[in-house]
Design an enzyme around this catalytic site. Structure first.
Site, PDB file in Angstrom:
ATOM      1  N   GLU A 197       0.853  -0.817  -0.030  1.00 52.14           N
ATOM      2  CA  GLU A 197      -0.019   0.196  -0.082  1.00 52.14           C
ATOM      3  C   GLU A 197       0.388   1.076   0.172  1.00 52.14           C
ATOM      4  O   GLU A 197       0.635   1.498   0.686  1.00 52.14           O
ATOM      5  CB  GLU A 197      -1.285   0.020   0.663  1.00 52.14           C
ATOM      6  CG  GLU A 197      -2.175  -1.672   0.868  1.00 52.14           C
ATOM      7  CD  GLU A 197      -2.922  -1.090   2.489  1.00 52.14           C
ATOM      8  OE1 GLU A 197      -2.891  -0.427   3.969  1.00 52.14           O
ATOM      9  OE2 GLU A 197      -4.237  -1.300   2.304  1.00 52.14           O
ATOM     10  N   GLU A 232      -6.501  -8.071  -0.060  1.00 51.93           N
ATOM     11  CA  GLU A 232      -6.991  -7.411   0.979  1.00 51.93           C
ATOM     12  C   GLU A 232      -8.448  -7.704   1.037  1.00 51.93           C
ATOM     13  O   GLU A 232      -9.016  -6.449   0.199  1.00 51.93           O
ATOM     14  CB  GLU A 232      -6.548  -7.006   2.353  1.00 51.93           C
ATOM     15  CG  GLU A 232      -4.728  -6.782   2.470  1.00 51.93           C
ATOM     16  CD  GLU A 232      -4.614  -5.774   2.948  1.00 51.93           C
ATOM     17  OE1 GLU A 232      -5.169  -4.857   3.933  1.00 51.93           O
ATOM     18  OE2 GLU A 232      -3.961  -5.333   3.226  1.00 51.93           O
TER      19      GLU A 232
END
Length: 734
Positions: free
Chosen positions: A498, A602
Site C-alpha cells: 500500500e 485484502e
C-alpha cells in the site's frame, strides 16, 4: 541465761509443738478426704452464684462479710494509708488490678465449667496415671506462676512425638474480657511462652500459598499481556508457555561468547518449538539461517482441488483462495488492541513505533517475541488448510532484517518466526505470498506501516535515503529467498504494501518498483512480484511496469473506507460486489483493457468501520460520525450509515456474534460470498485477516465459528448468479 524453771518448761513446749503438728496433719487428711472434685466444683458453683447475686445488687463478697460480721478483724495488721491507697481497687484501672469482679458472661462460662466437672464421672479421673496427674498439675502451676493466666477450659491432650513437645492453648480471663487476647489460630508453649500457629492457622497458610502459586503466574502472565499499555496481546496468551524440550541435550557452552544473549542464542528464545537449536553463524544474503532445519518436503497438497507444492500452479485459470496473517509480525492496533488499551490518550501510544519506544529495548523484545510465538502457531496453519485455503499472505516489517539509528523497533527476532511460518505453510501444502508491509520511513503514514504520521519514504528530508534502504533490504531478502528450498513454497513476493500513491509522486513510486524488481530478478528469484495499486484505481494501471515480467497488481477492496460506499443499504452493497468489483477485476486482468494479472490482496465482510481502533487508536468511526481527522477531505462529523435509517450505532456491529439475528448472519455470509465470486473474476483473493482479538467481522477464524463464513472456501450458497434479497427486515442503522 536460762533458769531451772525454763529447763523444766521446755519438754512441755516440745510436746505442745508436736501435738499441734499432729493435729494439723490429721486436719489436712480429713480435709483431703472430703475435698473431692465434686465438692470443690459444687463449692465453686455456689460461690459463683453468690457473686452473681451480689453483683446484681452492686455488692461484693467483702461487703457481705462486713455486713454479716461487723466485728470481723482483718487477717493482717491494718495497712498504712499509703498501702491502703495503693491497693484501693477504686483507684485503679481494670488492667492494673490483681483481680476484677467477673462479668455475667464469664460467670456463665464458670457455671458451665463447674457443672461439667460436677457431673463428670470420677472413674475417668481414676484412670489417669498418678504421674500424668502430677505432670498436668505441675504444668498448670507453672503457667499460673509464669504468665498469670488460667486455662480457658479443660485442655485436650496432644500426641507427643520425638521432635515435638506438648502444646496447649491458654487464655487469660481479664485480658480476654478486655479484648486483648487473640482467641483463634494459636497456642502458647510452656517452655518459651511464645505464640505459635495452630492447625487452623496452618490450613489458612496452606490455602494462601496455594492461591499464590496459582495467582502469581496468572498475574505475571496478565502483566506481560498488558505490558506497557497491555503488554503482550490477549490472544498471545491462549496457551501455556512453550516447553522448549529440544534444548535438552544442548549445552550452553556450545554457544560462542560473542553470540551469548543475542538473537542467535537459543537459550534466550521464548519459543524453540520446531526450530533447529544447534548453533550456527551461517548467513545467506547477510540473513541468519539459525533455526532452520536442513531437510524439506514439497509433496503436500493443501486440499484435493489444488496441486502439491512440487507441481506447478496454473495462475490465471486456477483461483487463489488465501488468507492474511495480519497483526502478527507487523502490529496493527485494531487486530491486537490489547497492546494499546491501557494507555491514556494523551500518552499517544498509537503504533508499533511509539509502543516499542515506550517499552524500551528489553521489555519490547520480550513482549513482542511472546506475541510472535503465541499469536500464530502451527495449529493455525492446520486450521487454515482445513478451512479450504491454499495460499497464505504473510505481512512482515523491515526490522525483521535490520534497524537504523533512532529506530525503537525490535530487530531481527521476527525473522526467525517468519522462517518458521514458511516451513509450517510447506508442511500443510500452503503457498506463500511474502508481503513487506512496513518500509523504512513509512510508505503511507498509517499505523500498520510501523509509524503513523508523515510519509518518510520517497518523501521528506530522508525520503531518498529510506528509498535506498528499502532497496538494500530487498537485496538481502531476495538473495535469501532465492535458495532452492523456497522455489516452490514462496510463489508471490511483494515489493511494498500500500504505497500511498495518491500522496506520493506516481513516477517516483513506479521508478522505485522497477529498481526493486531488477534487484529481485538479479538475485535469482523468479516468483511473481506483487505491487500495490496505490489507491489510484485499477483503470489507472493499464500499461504500467510492462517491462517487468511475472508481475501482479494487488488491489485492496473495502466499501467501509469510502464515503460514497459505506452508506450503501444492505442490498446495494452485495449488488456492488457482484457487479462493480467483478467488472473492475475483469477489465484489469485483461491486458487489452487493464494491467494484466490482478489479485485482491485484502478484503473483509465488515460493513461498518466500527471495530475498535480500526481508524487509528482513540478515534471514532465514519458510521457514527465521530471521526474528526483534522483534514476536511477525510473528517466525518455526521453519521454515515445508510440514509433515512435513524441514529447510527456500532453496538450491534461490535456485539458478540451469538447475538446476531438470523437475517444479519445471512447478509454477512452472502456479502462475503459475493466478494469471493467477484475477486475470482481476477486471479483470486486473500481475506483480511485470519485471527483478531475481538473484531469478529475481520477474522475468518471467528466468522467461520460463528456461521457467517463458509466452512470451506469453495462451499458457498451464493455466487452472484441469483437475485439479491432486499433484506427489508434487517435494520440499516443497527
Amino acid at each position: 541465761m536460762a533458769g531451772p524453771h525454763d529447763r523444766d518448761a521446755k519438754p512441755d513446749h516440745e510436746r505442745a509443738r508436736r501435738s499441734h503438728r499432729r493435729e494439723r496433719r490429721e486436719q489436712g487428711q480429713r480435709r483431703s478426704a472430703h475435698n473431692t472434685p465434686e465438692k470443690r466444683a459444687s463449692a465453686n458453683l455456689r460461690e459463683a452464684r453468690q457473686d452473681r447475686d451480689l453483683l446484681e445488687h452492686g455488692q461484693s463478697r467483702k461487703d457481705r462479710a462486713s455486713r454479716d460480721d461487723p466485728d470481723r478483724s482483718p487477717r493482717h495488721k491494718p495497712r498504712s494509708p499509703e498501702k491502703r491507697r495503693r491497693y484501693d481497687p477504686a483507684s485503679y484501672t481494670s488492667s492494673e488490678r490483681d483481680s476484677n469482679p467477673l462479668s455475667f458472661d464469664s460467670l456463665a462460662k464458670l457455671d458451665a465449667y463447674n457443672e461439667k466437672v460436677l457431673h463428670q464421672p470420677r472413674e475417668k479421673e481414676q484412670l489417669i496415671a498418678p504421674r500424668e496427674r502430677d505432670q498436668g498439675y505441675e504444668r498448670r502451676r507453672k503457667e499460673k506462676v509464669a504468665s498469670g493466666r488460667v486455662l480457658k477450659d479443660k485442655p485436650k491432650r496432644r500426641r507427643k512425638t520425638e521432635n515435638s513437645k506438648e502444646k496447649r492453648r491458654v487464655i487469660s480471663g481479664p485480658l480476654a474480657e478486655e479484648g486483648r487476647v487473640r482467641r483463634r489460630g494459636g497456642y502458647i508453649t510452656e517452655e518459651s511462652g511464645k505464640k505459635r500457629f495452630g492447625r487452623k492457622t496452618w490450613i489458612s497458610v496452606l490455602v494462601v500459598v496455594l492461591l499464590l502459586v496459582i495467582l502469581i503466574p496468572v498475574g505475571i502472565y496478565t502483566s506481560k499481556k498488558h505490558a506497557g499499555g497491555g503488554g503482550s496481546r490477549g490472544s498471545s496468551d491462549n496457551g501455556v508457555d512453550p516447553a522448549n524440550g529440544n534444548l535438552e541435550g544442548v549445552s550452553e557452552d556450545d554457544i560462542p561468547a560473542a553470540a551469548k544473549n543475542t538473537y542467535l542464542d537459543p537459550f534466550t528464545w521464548y519459543d524453540t518449538t520446531d526450530f533447529n537449536v544447534t548453533y550456527t553463524n551461517g548467513t545467506v544474503g547477510g540473513l541468519s539461517i539459525m533455526g532452520l532445519n536442513t531437510a524439506w518436503d514439497d509433496e503436500t497438497q493443501a486440499n484435493e482441488n489444488v496441486p502439491s507444492l512440487g507441481k506447478k500452479w496454473s495462475y490465471g485459470t486456477m483461483p487463489i483462495r488465501g488468507v492474511n496473517l495480519g497483526g502478527w509480525l507487523s502490529i496493527e492496533p485494531f487486530i491486537t488492541p490489547s497492546f494499546f488499551q491501557s494507555y491514556k490518550s494523551n500518552e499517544a501510544i498509537i503504533d508499533e513505533y511509539t509502543l516499542t519506544k515506550e517499552l524500551g529495548p528489553q521489555k519490547a523484545a520480550k513482549t513482542l517475541e511472546k506475541h510472535y510465538a503465541m499469536f500464530i502457531k502451527e495449529d493455525d496453519f492446520q486450521q487454515i488448510q482445513a478451512a479450504g485455503f491454499d495460499h497464505v499472505r504473510i505481512p512482515y516489517s523491515y526490522w525483521a532484517v535490520t534497524t537504523y539509528p533512532g529506530d525503537p523497533y525490535v530487530p531481527k527476532i521476527s525473522w526467525r518466526y517468519l522462517l518458521r511460518a514458511i516451513e509450517y505453510c510447506r508442511k500443510y501444502g500452503l503457498r506463500v505470498n511474502l508481503d513487506l508491509h512496513a518500509l523504512p520511513g513509512s510508505q503511507n503514514g498509517w499505523n500498520h506501516s510501523g509509524r503513523q504520521g508523515a510519509i518518510g519514504w520517497l518523501s521528506g528530508t530522508d525520503g531518498d535515503l529510506n528509498a535506498q534502504r528499502s532497496l538494500d533490504i530487498h537485496t538481502q531478502l531476495s538473495t535469501f529467498f532465492a535458495q532452492p528450498r523456497y522455489k516452490n513454497v514462496i510463489t508471490i513476493y511483494g515489493l511494498a504494501n500500500e504505497p500511498k500513491m495518491i500522496a506520493l509522486p506516481t513516477s517516483a513510486v513506479l521508478d522505485w518498483e522497477t529498481k526493486a524488481a531488477a534487484i529481485v530478478r538479479k538475485s535469482g528469484m523468479q516468483q511473481y512480484l506483487a505491487v500495490g495499486d496505490g489507491f489510484l484505481g485499477l483503470s489507472k494501471w493499464k500499461g504500467q511496469l510492462s517491462s517487468v515480467q511475472n508481475i501482479i497488481l494487488d488491489v485492496h477492496q473495502y466499501t467501509i473506507f469510502n464515503k460514497n460506499q459505506i452508506n450503501y443499504p444492505h442490498q446495494k452493497k452485495i449488488q456492488y460486489a457482484c457487479q462493480g468489483w467483478t467488472e473492475q477485476m475483469q477489465q484489469s486482468v485483461n491486458v487489452a483493457t487493464g494491467f494484466g494479472p490482478t489479485i485482491c490482496g485484502e478484503w473483509s465482510q465488515a460493513d461498518t468501520d466500527c471495530a475498535l481502533y480500526l481508524n487509528n487508536v482513540n478515534t471514532g468511526s465514519r458510521w457514527e460520525g465521530n471521526l474528526p481527522t483534522g483534514d476536511p477531505t477525510t473528517s466525518v462529523t455526521t453519521p454515515d450509515c445508510p440514509p433515512n435509517s435513524g441514529t447510527c450505532s456500532c453496538d450491534k456491529a461490535n456485539a458478540d456474534p451469538g447475538s446476531y439475528s438470523d437475517d444479519y448472519k445471512q447478509w454477512l455470509k452472502m456479502y462475503a460470498e459475493a466478494q469471493m465470486a467477484s475477486f475470482e473474476a481476477g486471479w483470486g483473493w486473500f481475506y483480511w485477516t485470519w485471527v483478531t482479538e475481538s473484531a469478529t467481522q475481520w477474522s475468518w477464524k471467528a466468522g467461520m465459528a460463528a456461521g457467517i463464513l463458509p466452512k470451506k472456501t469453495w462451499q458457498r450458497d451464493f455466487n452472484c448468479t441469483t437475485n439479491v434479497p432486499d433484506f427489508k427486515d434487517l435494520p440499516e442503522s443497527y
